[in-house]
Scaffold this active site. Sequence first.
Site, PDB file in Angstrom:
ATOM      1  N   ASP A 279      -8.024   1.592  -6.200  1.00 23.06           N
ATOM      2  CA  ASP A 279      -7.029   1.346  -5.154  1.00 23.06           C
ATOM      3  C   ASP A 279      -5.652   1.406  -5.820  1.00 23.06           C
ATOM      4  O   ASP A 279      -5.381   0.659  -6.760  1.00 23.06           O
ATOM      5  CB  ASP A 279      -7.277  -0.026  -4.534  1.00 23.06           C
ATOM      6  CG  ASP A 279      -6.453  -0.280  -3.280  1.00 23.06           C
ATOM      7  OD1 ASP A 279      -5.312   0.204  -3.211  1.00 23.06           O
ATOM      8  OD2 ASP A 279      -6.960  -0.973  -2.382  1.00 23.06           O
TER       9      ASP A 279
ATOM     10  N   SER B  45      -7.413  -3.421   4.116  1.00 24.08           N
ATOM     11  CA  SER B  45      -6.015  -3.224   3.746  1.00 24.08           C
ATOM     12  C   SER B  45      -5.173  -4.366   4.323  1.00 24.08           C
ATOM     13  O   SER B  45      -5.444  -5.528   4.040  1.00 24.08           O
ATOM     14  CB  SER B  45      -5.558  -1.851   4.231  1.00 24.08           C
ATOM     15  OG  SER B  45      -4.266  -1.572   3.779  1.00 24.08           O
TER      16      SER B  45
ATOM     17  N   HIS C 199      -8.118   3.352  -2.003  1.00 20.25           N
ATOM     18  CA  HIS C 199      -7.712   2.346  -1.041  1.00 20.25           C
ATOM     19  C   HIS C 199      -8.625   2.403   0.183  1.00 20.25           C
ATOM     20  O   HIS C 199      -8.480   3.288   1.020  1.00 20.25           O
ATOM     21  CB  HIS C 199      -6.253   2.536  -0.649  1.00 20.25           C
ATOM     22  CG  HIS C 199      -5.742   1.454   0.247  1.00 20.25           C
ATOM     23  ND1 HIS C 199      -5.817   0.125  -0.094  1.00 20.25           N
ATOM     24  CD2 HIS C 199      -5.178   1.490   1.473  1.00 20.25           C
ATOM     25  CE1 HIS C 199      -5.300  -0.598   0.888  1.00 20.25           C
ATOM     26  NE2 HIS C 199      -4.918   0.206   1.848  1.00 20.25           N
TER      27      HIS C 199
END
Length: 575
Positions: free
Chosen positions: A456, A205, A493
């Site tokens: 995501d 991330s 994600h």
Amino acid sequence: MTAKFFLPILLSSFGLAACGGSDNDTLPQLAAAQPATIANCATLSGFSFARTTIASASVVAAGTLSNAGQPVGEHCLVVGRMNERISAVDGQNYAIGFQMRLPKDWSGRFLYQANGGTDGNVAVADGGSAIGSGGLLRNGLQMGFAIISSDAGHSSAQNPLFGLDPQARLDYGYTAVGTLTPMAKALVKEAYGKAPDRSYIAGTSNGGRHAMVAASRYADAFDGVLATSPGINLPRAAVGNLSNVKRWATVTTIRVVNGLPDYESALPKAEREVVASAILDKCDALDGLKDGLVQDIEACREAFAPLRDIPACAGARDGSCLSATQKTVIAAVFSPARNRVGDAIYSGFPFDAGIVQTDWAEWKFRNSLRTARNPVCVGYMFSSPPVSDLGMATDTSKTAAFALNFDIDTDGGKIFATSGIYTESAISFMTPPNATKLDTLRNRGAKMVVVHGASDAIFSVDDTQAWYQGLDTYHRGRASEFARFFRVPGMGHSRGGPATDQYDALSALVAWVEQGKAPERIVASARGAGNVGGVNSELPAGWSAQRSRPLCPYPQVARYQSGDSEVASSFACRP
Ligand SMILES: [Ca+2]
């Protein structure tokens, strides 16, 4: 012979020397790291480095930490901070806080654990979640890395208003990595009697973003880069997400819950399952097997059209169909976010069955309202000048209002701006400069692995794919010699979703860097019942608990060949 020596001069005279690697060079092979043992942990409290304070150095006994049911071995924990200062903006004390965990039995490798979110927290330096994947079976400490983790220059208490301090912005963006890495390597040398043989940076991330930035800015410092679900263009992604709140609001049915709009009622789980079924109907079999996974993402772009293929409600919404307006909203949200003159501010998203997952809704809906997420990131950290009303830091009704009234031009445009003391735009300090021109990294024999979930909802796999295509173009179709990009169908994600999301990309990277074994596939498993790394509750019924699939280097796709449809060996990575 004449021609051989003439060619580079000719290319250079036409300005082509600026392009990536030539056609006939061989990349250097870096030597494998060699193990060593730590000399004395306690004496590291006396470690001296410029602008560095060591608070403590202490032995952590084997088994104090554990991972996936396995004890983590004895290691030395060093805690400290760098660049302590008092901000001229808010009068607060800032420092780059860090911890290092140095295994007694060391592999000879250093790992910079780049953390996620808005940083501000020295996560345990075990090389665990930061490496990516859902539920690692071995973390970085278990693998013998000496690991640093940091808060990237601000404390959790200073989140999110550290964004008002220009230096704290830069530390968060890139300078914390640049400041800490030489110190960390010197500390490793003091601990083991030699500097790291090989150095890596890995993150997920925002941590994936840190890794991508390092590949560009600090290519001399790292031999291997692992970026999972990277927010390569993080400020753009946040603006794109906020720009869609108005769209969701047009189809929200539950106007207020606890004083806030319930944007998830714009597309609740039952309706996301309708969308996922429509996607699977058109795309699941395109990879050779109807198994709930859309491996052939490119073919699915051609096969699936949301306005045509999602069942339309004849009457009122009842959970089995979408209204015409909902379908229009979905089509818009999955398309690139554009400003008024039509420039794409952020990538679109591919349609994938992972839309059903809870985390998808977290990012699309609730993180646009939260005081810790998109509104404050854009408002305080990325806008120049920052938003002047500081109330969003604590007042969710203000973040909600910011999101609902967000204008992609007037508000979003501030991520490209500089203003007064904010002399670097967010685009400058948060994103990799010359992201596709990785000559330094490539030419020294370093390698890069990038992994991204197809579902995501905040950082689009398509944005990462576009980066990789640009990398390959710049490096004359030979990017795969030093960088590979793996898509994970169904994964949200960083982890989760109807996906095989448990894999060890770090070991694959190490084997590539140190042994020249390029990853032709990375085997990923589902985290079904009994998985010691943590069970994924969103696996569809009917999947074997240990289902495995190869993750394939882009542009290859995992295509079913023959044999047991639950195991990776029945699939081939093919174009
Ligand atoms: Ca399939």
